[in-house]
Design an enzyme around this catalytic site. Structure first.
Site, PDB file in Angstrom:
ATOM      1  N   GLY A 300     -35.733  75.267  40.424  1.00 30.81           N
ATOM      2  CA  GLY A 300     -35.233  74.295  41.409  1.00 30.81           C
ATOM      3  C   GLY A 300     -35.687  72.868  41.131  1.00 30.81           C
ATOM      4  N   SER A 301     -34.859  71.938  41.595  1.00 37.01           N
ATOM      5  CA  SER A 301     -35.118  70.516  41.333  1.00 37.01           C
ATOM      6  C   SER A 301     -36.429  70.036  41.948  1.00 37.01           C
ATOM      7  CB  SER A 301     -33.960  69.691  41.904  1.00 37.01           C
ATOM      8  OG  SER A 301     -33.855  69.951  43.288  1.00 37.01           O
ATOM      9  N   CYS A 303     -39.046  72.141  42.559  1.00 43.75           N
ATOM     10  CA  CYS A 303     -40.070  73.161  42.324  1.00 43.75           C
ATOM     11  C   CYS A 303     -41.145  72.690  41.364  1.00 43.75           C
ATOM     12  CB  CYS A 303     -39.462  74.404  41.685  1.00 43.75           C
ATOM     13  SG  CYS A 303     -38.170  75.134  42.652  1.00 43.75           S
ATOM     14  N   ASP A 336     -30.107  81.140  41.967  1.00 46.40           N
ATOM     15  CA  ASP A 336     -30.680  80.171  42.903  1.00 46.40           C
ATOM     16  C   ASP A 336     -31.549  79.136  42.192  1.00 46.40           C
ATOM     17  OD1 ASP A 336     -31.915  78.880  45.020  1.00 46.40           O
ATOM     18  OD2 ASP A 336     -33.335  80.508  45.397  1.00 46.40           O
ATOM     19  N   GLY A 337     -31.083  77.885  42.202  1.00 44.91           N
ATOM     20  CA  GLY A 337     -31.913  76.784  41.715  1.00 44.91           C
ATOM     21  C   GLY A 337     -31.511  76.275  40.349  1.00 44.91           C
ATOM     22  N   GLY A 338     -31.686  74.961  40.181  1.00 42.38           N
ATOM     23  CA  GLY A 338     -31.484  74.352  38.869  1.00 42.38           C
ATOM     24  C   GLY A 338     -30.067  73.901  38.572  1.00 42.38           C
ATOM     25  N   MET A 386     -39.608  73.924  49.899  1.00 43.82           N
ATOM     26  CA  MET A 386     -40.162  74.708  51.010  1.00 43.82           C
ATOM     27  C   MET A 386     -41.600  75.125  50.714  1.00 43.82           C
ATOM     28  SD  MET A 386     -37.954  74.527  53.308  1.00 43.82           S
ATOM     29  CE  MET A 386     -38.228  75.776  54.556  1.00 43.82           C
ATOM     30  N   GLY A 387     -42.073  74.801  49.516  1.00 43.85           N
ATOM     31  CA  GLY A 387     -43.478  75.024  49.194  1.00 43.85           C
ATOM     32  C   GLY A 387     -44.194  73.686  49.048  1.00 43.85           C
ATOM     33  N   ARG A 399     -44.348  81.462  52.022  1.00 41.44           N
ATOM     34  CA  ARG A 399     -43.388  81.649  50.930  1.00 41.44           C
ATOM     35  C   ARG A 399     -44.097  81.595  49.585  1.00 41.44           C
ATOM     36  NH1 ARG A 399     -37.879  81.110  49.083  1.00 41.44           N
ATOM     37  NH2 ARG A 399     -37.976  80.072  47.080  1.00 41.44           N
ATOM     38  N   GLU A 411     -46.296  74.200  45.845  1.00 36.69           N
ATOM     39  CA  GLU A 411     -45.489  74.537  44.668  1.00 36.69           C
ATOM     40  C   GLU A 411     -44.143  73.825  44.747  1.00 36.69           C
ATOM     41  OE1 GLU A 411     -45.338  78.694  43.526  1.00 36.69           O
ATOM     42  OE2 GLU A 411     -47.439  78.948  44.052  1.00 36.69           O
TER      43      GLU A 411
HETATM   44  P1  XMP Z   1     -32.095  73.142  43.584  1.00 38.98           P
HETATM   45  O1  XMP Z   1     -32.297  72.972  42.107  1.00 38.98           O
HETATM   46  O2  XMP Z   1     -30.698  73.515  43.938  1.00 38.98           O
HETATM   47  O3  XMP Z   1     -33.020  74.392  43.971  1.00 38.98           O
HETATM   48  O4  XMP Z   1     -32.581  71.959  44.357  1.00 38.98           O
HETATM   49  C1  XMP Z   1     -33.083  74.938  45.256  1.00 38.98           C
HETATM   50  C2  XMP Z   1     -33.962  76.179  45.236  1.00 38.98           C
HETATM   51  O5  XMP Z   1     -35.320  75.863  44.912  1.00 38.98           O
HETATM   52  C3  XMP Z   1     -36.177  76.855  45.471  1.00 38.98           C
HETATM   53  N1  XMP Z   1     -37.263  76.180  46.180  1.00 38.98           N
HETATM   54  C4  XMP Z   1     -38.506  76.027  45.698  1.00 38.98           C
HETATM   55  N2  XMP Z   1     -39.086  76.461  44.569  1.00 38.98           N
HETATM   56  N3  XMP Z   1     -41.098  75.395  45.186  1.00 38.98           N
HETATM   57  C5  XMP Z   1     -40.396  76.166  44.313  1.00 38.98           C
HETATM   58  O6  XMP Z   1     -40.951  76.570  43.291  1.00 38.98           O
HETATM   59  C6  XMP Z   1     -40.583  74.915  46.357  1.00 38.98           C
HETATM   60  O7  XMP Z   1     -41.240  74.211  47.103  1.00 38.98           O
HETATM   61  C7  XMP Z   1     -39.225  75.252  46.625  1.00 38.98           C
HETATM   62  N4  XMP Z   1     -38.403  75.006  47.671  1.00 38.98           N
HETATM   63  C8  XMP Z   1     -37.213  75.581  47.367  1.00 38.98           C
HETATM   64  C9  XMP Z   1     -35.354  77.702  46.405  1.00 38.98           C
HETATM   65  O8  XMP Z   1     -35.123  78.922  45.744  1.00 38.98           O
HETATM   66  C10 XMP Z   1     -34.100  76.868  46.571  1.00 38.98           C
HETATM   67  O9  XMP Z   1     -32.961  77.627  46.914  1.00 38.98           O
END
Ligand code: XMP
Length: 485
Positions: A300-301, A303, A336-338, A386-387, A399, A411
């Site tokens: 995730g962006s 993360c 999910d993510g990236g 969310m972390g 989480r 995180e």
């Molecule tokens: P994108 O890249 O679409 O990613 O902004 C969204 C996803 O990132 C995850 N997520 C997290 N991962 N620390 C992490 O390592 C965080 O604080 C965090 N918050 C969200 C989550 O899976 C989300 O859908």
């Protein structure tokens, strides 16, 4: 022993490492079908899910996502009560036949009726006496009430037009049209009001032909829960959530898996397990009878998991590993993510995903709950992990690995993304880009893209060539410029 660890090391790839090869194509992009499964029983016309994050998905986002063919997952950084109210709001937003109709009695005072209509945000109510329909009263009657009138019985329309509950929607439309009325109460064989059809709902349905709806015509919506929160899961199911996402950073944890086993017994709606990134985790989650899997550890962006914990799997490899297992069991996979561009969605699906989950691409829209801000003359909206410290300090902290009860190891980061306008326009661009990609690959639908898409690996030079290069950009199209931070 240690040397072998490096000798046997496997290469893992992510979005920017690969491209899909163009293939002979019988496909006209206009005819492409991008519908897909989010979970075993939930199909959507647009394979995009909005992330359960407190700067991404609350009721407004979920309504917009469902209306535009995707689905939103309401985040869990709020009380179970507040979260279930958001679910109810989405479910009541539209329907073919409204159930649990708000009714009123003839003896009710006009002042009370006005207050009920305002607080519940409704424009009209059937009037009931001794369980029988005796009239209907609308906001117009109440707002323009004549002098000296005190009770609903004095202003209600008495020769109310109604229909039997069995009426089909086309016939109901005719009744509404012929009688120039906005609301049609539905009664059962005992004359009790059991539903309501409104002209507003019929018009809205026409405006959003690709919306994600249940069989009652209500918008689909999901909700996130922590793995140990069975009570919340039950509350959300009662409120009408169509699926529940078990929201953890590491679902392949034994305590979490034990909790999932209990959750499985506690609710009947579709359960999505995650996050995971390996074949082994997929086998273990599927054995717990989840209906969908969410893939992504650290792409995730926002993360920082990969740099803080040193753990993760580049996303294209993670998706394909998990999908390899999931497809054998008929369990849909959410990548999910990236995702930063529509092309990443095409790659995620070709690697085996059924749908993608987006955070940063949706956080800048009108419908997200984030705060607007101006930086260097440009509009942004807040977006945070969310972390992140901000979330952990004020709300959920289960989480990501909670190591101490007083201090947190974040995180994720807190940031901002460029303002991107309406969800409708963002999804239009994303789906348009997907259809273009599917046209190049010769895939008329998601299933064919998953099976047929072929990857090539590219170099750093190839990646440089991918993007506009050696020119000064003076006019950026919405689907490229809008993703540049
Ligand atoms: P994108 O890249 O679409 O990613 O902004 C969204 C996803 O990132 C995850 N997520 C997290 N991962 N620390 C992490 O390592 C965080 O604080 C965090 N918050 C969200 C989550 O899976 C989300 O859908």
């Amino acid at each position: 022993m240690f040397a072998d660890k490096l000798n046997e090391i496997r290469e893992a790839l992510t979005f920017d490492d690969v491209l899909l090869t163009p293939m002979r194509s019988p496909v006209d992009p206009v005819e492409i079908d991008v519908s897909s499964l989010v979970s075993r029983h939930i199909r959507v016309k647009t394979p995009v899910v909005s992330s359960p994050m407190d700067t991404v998905t609350e009721a407004d986002m979920a309504i917009a996502m469902a209306r535009n063919g995707g689905i939103g997952i309401i985040h869990r950084n709020l009380t179970a009560n507040a979260q279930s109210q958001m679910i109810s709001k989405v479910k009541r937003e539209e329907s073919i036949k409204i159930r649990n109709v708000h009714t009123i009695e003839p003896e009710t005072s006009i002042a009370d009726a006005r207050e009920i209509m305002r607080s519940k945000n409704i424009a009209g109510m059937p009037v009931i006496s001794n369980d029988k329909l005796v009239g209907i009263v609308t906001r117009r009657d109440i707002e323009f009430v004549g002098e000296g009138k005190k009770f609903v019985s004095e202003i209600m329309i008495k020769d109310v037009i109604y229909a039997r509950d069995e009426i089909d929607i086309e016939d109901a439309k005719q009744v509404l049209y012929k009688n120039r009325i906005e609301k049609l109460p539905l009664i059962d064989s005992n004359g009790r009001v059991v539903g309501l059809i409104t002209a507003k709902d019929i018009i809205t349905r026409k405006n959003f032909p690709s919306a994600s709806r249940d069989e009652e015509g209500q918008l689909l919506v999901g909700a996130a829960i922590g793995p140990f929160d069975i009570e919340r899961a039950i509350t959300l199911e009662k409120a009408g959530a169509d699926l529940i996402v078990i929201d953890t950073a590491h679902a392949h944890n034994e305590k979490v898996m034990n909790a999932i086993k209990k959750l499985r017994k506690a609710v009947t709606v579709d359960l999505i397990g995650g996050n995971i990134a390996t074949k082994e985790a997929a086998e273990d989650l599927i054995a717990l009878e989840v209906d969908g899997i969410r893939v992504g550890i650290g792409p995730g962006s926002i993360c920082t998991t990969r740099v803080i914990a040193g753990v993760g799997v580049p996303q294209i490899t993670a998706i394909s590993d998990v999908a390899e297992v999931a497809i054998k069991h008929g369990v849909p996979v959410i990548a999910d993510g990236g995702v930063r561009f529509s092309g990443d969605i095409v790659k995620a699906i070709a690697a085996g995903a059924d749908t993608v989950m987006l955070g940063s691409l949706l956080a800048g829209t009108d419908e997200s709950p984030g705060t607007e801000m101006i930086m260097n003359g440009r509009k942004y909206k807040s977006y945070r992990g969310m972390g992140s410290m901000g979330v952990m300090r004020t709300g959920i902290s289960d989480r990501y690995g909670k190591i101490s009860s007083t201090k947190y190891v974040a995180e994720g980061i807190e940031g901002a993304v460029p303002y991107r306008g309406k969800i409708e326009d963002v999804l239009f661009q994303l789906v348009g880009g997907m259809k273009s990609g599917m046209g190049y690959v010769g895939a008329p639908n998601i299933d064919t893209l998953r099976k047929k898409g072929k990857f090539i690996k590219i170099t750093a030079n190839g990646l440089r060539e991918n993007h506009p290069h050696d020119v000064r950009i003076v006019s950026e199209p919405p689907n490229y410029q809008m993703y540049q931070v």
